[in-house]
Structures are given as structure tokens and as C-alpha cells.
Scaffold this motif. Structure first.
Motif, mmCIF file in Angstrom:
data_model
loop_
_atom_site.group_PDB
_atom_site.id
_atom_site.type_symbol
_atom_site.label_atom_id
_atom_site.label_comp_id
_atom_site.label_asym_id
_atom_site.label_seq_id
_atom_site.Cartn_x
_atom_site.Cartn_y
_atom_site.Cartn_z
ATOM 1 N N ASP A 1 33.396 -33.415 16.222
ATOM 2 C CA ASP A 1 32.835 -34.441 15.446
ATOM 3 C C ASP A 1 31.538 -34.886 16.097
ATOM 4 N N GLY A 2 30.752 -34.231 16.929
ATOM 5 C CA GLY A 2 29.411 -34.399 17.620
ATOM 6 C C GLY A 2 29.433 -35.540 18.410
ATOM 7 N N THR A 3 30.563 -36.380 18.872
ATOM 8 C CA THR A 3 30.706 -37.296 19.997
ATOM 9 C C THR A 3 30.727 -36.380 21.140
ATOM 10 N N PHE A 4 30.809 -37.079 22.361
ATOM 11 C CA PHE A 4 31.002 -36.504 23.674
ATOM 12 C C PHE A 4 32.048 -37.337 24.430
ATOM 13 N N ASN A 5 32.762 -36.213 25.415
ATOM 14 C CA ASN A 5 33.604 -36.624 26.280
ATOM 15 C C ASN A 5 32.676 -36.722 27.566
ATOM 16 N N PHE A 6 33.066 -37.632 28.570
ATOM 17 C CA PHE A 6 32.176 -37.444 29.960
ATOM 18 C C PHE A 6 33.216 -37.413 31.020
ATOM 19 N N LYS A 7 32.824 -36.098 31.756
ATOM 20 C CA LYS A 7 33.497 -35.608 32.849
ATOM 21 C C LYS A 7 32.781 -35.842 34.315
ATOM 22 N N ALA A 8 33.324 -36.576 35.148
ATOM 23 C CA ALA A 8 32.732 -36.473 36.362
ATOM 24 C C ALA A 8 32.840 -35.289 37.087
ATOM 25 N N ALA A 9 31.978 -34.910 38.246
ATOM 26 C CA ALA A 9 31.964 -34.033 39.195
ATOM 27 C C ALA A 9 33.008 -33.980 40.083
ATOM 28 N N PRO A 10 33.793 -33.142 40.614
ATOM 29 C CA PRO A 10 34.814 -33.469 41.431
ATOM 30 C C PRO A 10 34.415 -34.214 42.735
ATOM 31 N N GLU A 11 33.270 -34.164 43.095
ATOM 32 C CA GLU A 11 32.924 -34.860 44.256
ATOM 33 C C GLU A 11 31.545 -35.667 44.275
ATOM 34 N N ASP A 12 31.479 -36.747 44.830
ATOM 35 C CA ASP A 12 30.190 -37.616 44.835
ATOM 36 C C ASP A 12 29.354 -37.028 45.950
ATOM 37 N N PHE A 13 28.133 -37.329 45.678
ATOM 38 C CA PHE A 13 27.102 -36.973 47.223
ATOM 39 C C PHE A 13 27.559 -37.747 48.246
ATOM 40 N N PRO A 14 27.318 -37.336 49.504
ATOM 41 C CA PRO A 14 27.443 -38.163 50.754
ATOM 42 C C PRO A 14 26.590 -39.046 50.541
ATOM 43 N N GLN A 15 27.156 -40.331 51.465
ATOM 44 C CA GLN A 15 25.995 -41.290 51.787
ATOM 45 C C GLN A 15 25.102 -41.315 52.632
ATOM 46 N N LYS A 16 24.028 -41.457 52.384
ATOM 47 C CA LYS A 16 22.895 -41.171 53.356
ATOM 48 C C LYS A 16 21.950 -42.495 53.543
ATOM 49 N N HIS A 17 21.849 -43.282 52.529
ATOM 50 C CA HIS A 17 20.931 -44.515 52.593
ATOM 51 C C HIS A 17 21.603 -45.640 53.239
ATOM 52 N N LYS A 18 20.642 -46.453 53.907
ATOM 53 C CA LYS A 18 21.189 -47.904 54.610
ATOM 54 C C LYS A 18 20.653 -48.867 53.829
ATOM 55 N N GLY A 19 19.427 -48.914 53.406
ATOM 56 C CA GLY A 19 19.089 -50.008 52.528
ATOM 57 C C GLY A 19 19.554 -49.754 51.194
ATOM 58 N N ILE A 20 18.963 -50.786 50.442
ATOM 59 C CA ILE A 20 19.571 -50.837 48.844
ATOM 60 C C ILE A 20 18.568 -49.803 48.115
ATOM 61 N N VAL A 21 19.496 -49.099 47.326
ATOM 62 C CA VAL A 21 18.766 -47.970 46.484
ATOM 63 C C VAL A 21 18.074 -48.751 45.536
ATOM 64 N N ILE A 22 16.729 -48.368 45.157
ATOM 65 C CA ILE A 22 15.926 -48.919 44.006
ATOM 66 C C ILE A 22 15.733 -48.109 42.824
ATOM 67 N N ASN A 23 15.851 -46.619 43.104
ATOM 68 C CA ASN A 23 15.920 -45.854 41.998
ATOM 69 C C ASN A 23 16.467 -44.332 42.359
ATOM 70 N N ILE A 24 16.586 -43.714 41.116
ATOM 71 C CA ILE A 24 17.079 -42.117 41.460
ATOM 72 C C ILE A 24 16.442 -41.354 40.409
ATOM 73 N N GLY A 25 16.452 -40.110 40.585
ATOM 74 C CA GLY A 25 15.715 -39.292 39.425
ATOM 75 C C GLY A 25 16.255 -37.836 39.587
ATOM 76 N N ILE A 26 15.921 -37.197 38.485
ATOM 77 C CA ILE A 26 16.405 -35.744 38.509
ATOM 78 C C ILE A 26 14.984 -34.951 38.050
ATOM 79 N N ALA A 27 14.582 -33.987 38.536
ATOM 80 C CA ALA A 27 13.368 -33.418 38.219
ATOM 81 C C ALA A 27 13.539 -32.491 36.853
ATOM 82 N N GLU A 28 12.525 -32.685 36.202
ATOM 83 C CA GLU A 28 12.306 -31.962 34.825
ATOM 84 C C GLU A 28 12.669 -30.347 34.876
ATOM 85 N N THR A 29 12.403 -29.831 36.162
ATOM 86 C CA THR A 29 12.739 -28.559 36.390
ATOM 87 C C THR A 29 14.076 -28.272 36.897
ATOM 88 N N GLY A 30 14.860 -29.344 37.110
ATOM 89 C CA GLY A 30 16.006 -29.127 37.465
ATOM 90 C C GLY A 30 16.422 -28.470 38.606
#
Length: 441
Positions: free
Chosen positions: A167-196
Motif C-alpha cells: 500500500d506504499g507505507t513502511f514497516n520498520f525493522k531494527a538491525a539485530p545488534e546495536d553499535f557498541p558503546q564508545k562515548h563517555k560524554g553526551i552525544v550531540i549529533n550523528i550522521g551517515i555519509a552520502e557515499t554510504g
């Protein structure tokens, strides 16, 4: 004498009997009143009656948190208001194909909006629930078929695939695993490169982490700016830039080999010229222009289309005074023609070519503005600062485009170019006229 003594004793005994009777009567009255109150308490509650809670119940009941009233804002250039979130909106992002706007809020949801509905009266959205957590940031993948989020409680990145249904709508499926925890401070932004090729996350403690798409760390950058206030990936997908306590913006290139393997993160160039810390910055869609806004009360426009590997520095094109406050955001339209700046709950729009202030919007949100974004087609500016997303017509952009094309028309070298420019001018003017003549909802 004997008769008088007997009489006195009888009077005394009678008085005592009367006193005892009165005392007993009072006690019976009090017991009767208590029994009546108990009967009233134990009696069934009528349909419209309200049962008074006991002291213990009052202690157990939590005070109901009243939902704040939705902030009202009206303006001729306000295209629409997106209201489905029940919590404050924390992040906005447009898909690279221009079809969708993603938003996340502290109501444990991410919503996907269709940009073609921005001019309609009703604005439906698709909802992705974040179980047991809040997403504070959301970014679309380059192919607009997935998005990444930063989880506030989990302190990690999670990837969601958008699976299109019939019908043109979406289902949303989470990846099996999250990324590991690496930051100690409060995260202020994330991004993904247009090149992928990589994902970025940045925290206030001057740390930037470069990840591959599987969650492995490729590199870690220390910005050495005491604190980070903003970090972002350039639209071309080559650069990561940061600003903070120091009066400059630092830019790095994330380098990959010809076969796609990661090589290094190399310092590219700096934007130097502000006299105080930089609050925010933004890129044009081709990454050839950047804008910065600083605590020194100015915004600057830069030409970043330089040969930095030959030590060529970016060119400062313009410095413009502006109203700023802690947390001010800046946005540059994809075509580089318009600059938008937030100051508390207000927004100012400037012509990037002239530096002229063209529009001001006051008290747009009930709280400090946290997001400013132009859509990929330069038609709209969106903002967030409370539970609503406000969408503005980019009339400053239409006017700036007309001015540019009129200048180009005078320099046109052939008739074909002249006709194309004339048609583009007519289209831009028509769009401008439509905004001001459109009926108000």
C-alpha cells in the motif's frame, strides 16, 4: 433533722443521675454520628457521585502531570504545522530523494512524513516505536531506505530498515545488534555519509567516532576544542567538521582507497575569523559553501571550494551581524542562497548573496529552537523547539533565485540559454505568487 439529711442526699443522688445520663447521651450521639459517616463512606457511589479518597489512597496516588498546551503561532509564510508527536521533537532530517522528513521526540517514537503533504490541510505520518528508549537523533541513509538513530538510554546507534509494503507505507525493522558503546560524554549529533561508506557520532567531550556500517570503529578524532557544540558530515560525504569553544571550525577528510577500504582521517582545512566560540555551521548541498554563526554576534559565509591539499585556505565571502544566544543554530539552503539563524525562539532569514535580513519570525516555538533544516528542493524551512514541527515557505529563496537568474540573463550568450532562464524566472515568480495568494487554512 433526720428528714432534712435524707432530702439533701436524695437531691445529690438525682443530680449525679442527671450528669451520668447527659454524658451517656453525648457519647451515643458521637457514636451515632460516626456510624452515619461510616455508612456514607461505605454506601455505593452513585453514577455521578465522587468517592473521596482515603488518606492512604492520597499518599499512593501520583499527581497527574498536566499536558502542556500546544504553542500557537501564525504567519502568512507558515505552510503547515506537524503535530503528531506527544513529546518534544529532538531531531529532524530530510531524505536525499526529497520525499520524506524524519523526526524523533522524547515520546519514544520516530515519525516519517511525506513532504508532498506540506501544502495539504492534513499531515499523516508513519510511526516507528523505540521500545524502552528514546531516539534523540535520526538520520536517513543515502538510498532513503533506512535510517540510523541515537538511543538516549542505551547510549548507542541503532539501524532501522524501511520495508515498503504494497500500500506504499513502511514497516520498520531494527538491525539485530546495536553499535557498541564508545562515548563517555553526551552525544550531540550523528550522521551517515552520502557515499554510504561511514557513520559518524560526536559527543560534547571533543570526541568524534568514525564507524563502518557494521558498527566497527574506523577512527577516533579529538577536536581539541575544549567542548564540541556541533559536528556534522558534509553533503558530499567526504568531510567531517566540528565547532565548539574555540573561535574556529575544523574540517577533516575521511579518506578511502580506490577499492573502498578505509585509509585515514586527515586534517583538511580550518575556518578562522570569528572572535569567539562558534555555535553552529552548515554546508550547501555541493559542499562548496559553508556558513558559521558565533558567540561574537556575526554569521559568516565561506567559499570552501579550494585545493586544501595545496594549502589553499577557504575564502571568507561575507560577515553579517546578527542576534544570537547560547545554542543558536544556522542553516544554509541547499542552493546556497539563503541563511536561516535561530535566536532563542525566533528565526531570522537572510539573503546569502547580499547579507540582507529579509524575514523575521518571533516566538515560533514555546521553547528554544533546536533544529533548522531546508528541504532538498529549497522550497521549505522546517524548525522544532517543542512538540510541533513548523514548516515555512522559503520565499527568500525564490526571490534570491530570481535575482540570480536576472543577472545571468543579461550575460546569456545564446538564445537557448535565454529561453531556459526566462522560463525559470517565470516558474519562480509563479511559485512566489502562489505562496502569497494561497488561501489560509
Amino acid at each position: 433533722m433526720e428528714f432534712g439529711a435524707i432530702l439533701a442526699l436524695s437531691v445529690l443522688i438525682g443530680a449525679l443521675v442527671i450528669l451520668v445520663a447527659v454524658a451517656v447521651g453525648r457519647q451515643k450521639g458521637e457514636l451515632s454520628e460516626q456510624n452515619e459517616q461510616k455508612k456514607d463512606t461505605d454506601a455505593p457511589v452513585e453514577e455521578n457521585a465522587v468517592k473521596a479518597p482515603s488518606k492512604k489512597q492520597k499518599q499512593q496516588q501520583r499527581p497527574r502531570k498536566e499536558r502542556p498546551q500546544q504553542h500557537t503561532f501564525t504567519h502568512q509564510l507558515l505552510s503547515s504545522v506537524l503535530k503528531s508527536h506527544s513529546g518534544n521533537v529532538t531531531c529532524l532530517d530530510f531524505s536525499s530523494n526529497g520525499k520524506y522528513l524524519a523526526s524523533c521526540a522524547d515520546d519514544r517514537t520516530i515519525r516519517i512524513w511525506s513532504t508532498k503533504d506540506f501544502l495539504e490541510r492534513d499531515h499523516k505520518s508513519l510511526r516507528a516505536n523505540i521500545e524502552f528508549d528514546n531516539a534523540t537523533f535520526v538520520r536517513f541513509s543515502p538510498d532513503s531506505r533506512a535510517f540510523i538513530t541515537w538511543l538516549s538510554n542505551g547510549e548507542t546507534i541503532r539501524i532501522y530498515k524501511m520495508i515498503k509494503k504494497e500500500d506504499g507505507t513502511f514497516n520498520f525493522k531494527a538491525a539485530p545488534e546495536d553499535f557498541p558503546q564508545k562515548h563517555k560524554g553526551i552525544v550531540i549529533n550523528i550522521g551517515i555519509a552520502e557515499t554510504g561508506k561511514f557513520i559518524m557520532s560526536a559527543s560534547v567531550d571533543t570526541t568524534i567516532v568514525i564507524w563502518d556500517l557494521k558498527g566497527d570503529v574506523l577512527a577516533t578524532i579529538n577536536t581539541n576544542q575544549m567542548t564540541n557544540s556541533h559536528v556534522a558530515i558534509s553533503p558530499c560525504g567526504r568531510f567531517v567538521a566540528s565547532c565548539g569553544f574555540t573561535p574556529d571550525v575544523k574540517v577533516w577528510e575521511v579518506c578511502f582507497g580506490k577499492s573502498g577500504e578505509f585509509k585515514e582521517v586527515a586534517r583538511a582545512f580550518d575556518l578562522k575569523g570569528h572572535s569567539a566560540g562558534v555555535y553552529s555551521f552548515d554546508f550547501s548541498n555541493d559542499s562548496r559553501r559553508m556558513v558559521t554563526v558565533s558567540k561574537d554576534g556575526t554569521w559568516k559565509l565561506w567559499n570552501t571550494d579550494v585545493e586544501y591539499k595545496k594549502q589553499q585556505d577557504p575564502y571568507l565571502l561575507r560577515t553579517v551581524p546578527c542576534q544570537v544566544s547560547e545554542g543558536s543554530r544556522i542553516a544554509l539552503s541547499p542552493d546556497g542562497r539563503v541563511v536561516a539563524i535561530s535566536n532563542g525562539c525566533d528565526i531570522a532569514m537572510y539573503n546569502a548573496n547580499t547579507g540582507e535580513l529579509e524575514k523575521e519570525f518571533h516566538s515560533v516555538h514555546s521553547e528554544e529552537i533546536t533544529n533548522l533544516k531546508f528541504d532538498i528542493n529549497n522550497r521549505f524551512l522546517v524548525s522544532s523547539g517543542d512538540r510541533a514541527i513548523r514548516v515555512f515557505h522559503n520565499v527568500t529563496g525564490y526571490r534570491a533565485a530570481i535575482q540570480d537568474m536576472q543577472i545571468m540573463l543579461k550575460k546569456a550568450s545564446n538564445e537557448g540559454m535565454r529561453q531556459r532562464l526566462l522560463q525559470q524566472i517565470v516558474d519562480a515568480q509563479t511559485a512566489l505568487d502562489t505562496v502569497f495568494n494561497a488561501p489560509k487554512n
